[in-house]
Design an enzyme around this catalytic site. Structure first.
Site, mmCIF file in Angstrom:
data_model
loop_
_atom_site.group_PDB
_atom_site.id
_atom_site.type_symbol
_atom_site.label_atom_id
_atom_site.label_comp_id
_atom_site.label_asym_id
_atom_site.label_seq_id
_atom_site.Cartn_x
_atom_site.Cartn_y
_atom_site.Cartn_z
ATOM 1 N N SER A 95 -2.882 -6.477 5.057
ATOM 2 C CA SER A 95 -2.135 -7.594 5.230
ATOM 3 C C SER A 95 -1.202 -7.211 6.984
ATOM 4 C CB SER A 95 -0.995 -7.970 4.396
ATOM 5 O OG SER A 95 -1.506 -8.127 3.172
ATOM 6 N N LYS A 170 -2.021 -15.461 4.608
ATOM 7 C CA LYS A 170 -1.065 -14.924 3.442
ATOM 8 C C LYS A 170 0.418 -14.288 4.190
ATOM 9 C CE LYS A 170 0.495 -10.847 1.205
ATOM 10 N NZ LYS A 170 0.157 -9.545 1.019
#
Length: 297
Positions: A95, A170
């Protein structure tokens, strides 16, 4: 059988890599720490560095903590880029910054290789159960090639758009999760300080419109005081920093996200950065001078 590479064998990476090798694939791995014995017992082959992984594998997965880590593993000394040959695919499941992701993708594309950004949601539990949500940015062709491998790690698998769109999704996910954790924390602190049994309050709310996965899982953690990390506060802090940096660049306001980030900073400042992100409630408890429930003996 495909020749796969996996770099980054932490809380999330180890079970994800395990599910790939259990799917019948040849796996080459590299991590800063020792490769877990359970993984080598399944046949994973340890490599000296990221370059060696890229040389031996056709599809290389990354699962790393932050944007600088991905940059170093891809383009630093003994990095992935040095071991790539035309036609290979890099899949970054970390991420990280959506903006930097676009830069990384272009550099990999210029080497004649495909790049997918494919961050995940679901935590350690989802990684072990192969039930992760996977949000993907990249070309349709690359996605279809890698999709059977994603299906070994997750259930809700979506090609959102081009490179960077997976990471953007995300970040949006992490905004929603953080605000829900804060909301559940506030509700349980309020109920507990008012004299109600927080466990029974949670049970009642689970049957109404306030029900959520966060209330179910993280609400229980707050009550049972089980803050061993599934997803650490410091990693969620990083994700909210990406959100706020992106908001500045885009010229949008994210006031609730900023508030949640400050609650996590309060936890970090009080020695709790390595606890599960459900421990955000501890910041609220400090301000209320009242815990949701007593800590376990």
């Amino acid at each position: 059988m495909s020749k796969l590479g996996f770099i980054g064998l932490g809380i999330m990476g180890t079970p994800m890599a395990t599910n790939l090798i259990k799917g019948g694939h040849e796996l080459y791995v590299h991590t800063r720490r020792t490769v877990p014995a359970d993984l080598t017992a399944l046949g994973a082959k340890s490599c000296a560095n990221a370059t060696e992984v890229a040389q031996k594998a056709d599809i290389i997965f990354l699962m790393l903590p932050d944007t600088p880590d991905v940059a170093t593993v891809l383009f630093g000394d003994n990095g992935v880029a040095a071991g790539l040959t035309k036609g290979k695919t890099v899949v970054d499941m970390s991420s990280i910054s959506p903006m930097e992701t676009k830069t990384f993708a272009k550099k990999i594309n210029d080497l004649g290789c495909d790049y997918l950004d494919a961050p995940v949601s679901g935590g350690e539990v989802g990684a072990k159960a192969a039930s992760l949500t996977i949000m993907i940015g990249g070309t349709e062709a690359a996605f279809e090639r890698v999709k059977p491998l994603f299906e070994l790690m997750g259930k809700n698998i979506t090609l959102v758009g081009g490179n960077g769109d997976g990471q953007t999704t995300k970040v949006a996910n992490q905004i929603i999760v953080a605000l829900n954790i804060a909301a559940v924390g506030e509700a349980l602190v309020f109920a507990s300080k008012a004299g109600a049994d927080p466990a029974k309050v949670r049970q009642a709310l689970m049957g109404g419109f306030a029900s959520s996965r966060i209330l179910e899982v993280h609400g229980e953690r707050m009550i049972k005081r089980t803050f061993a990390p599934g997803f650490r506060i410091n990693l969620h802090q990083k994700d909210l920093s990406l959100a706020l940096a992106g908001a500045r660049e885009l010229g949008v306001a994210l006031p609730q996200t900023a508030g949640a980030a400050q609650l996590m900073q309060t936890c970090a400042a009080n020695g709790m950065k390595d606890l599960d992100h459900s421990a955000l409630v501890r910041a609220l408890e400090l301000m209320a001078d009242h815990p949701v429930a007593p800590d376990a003996a």
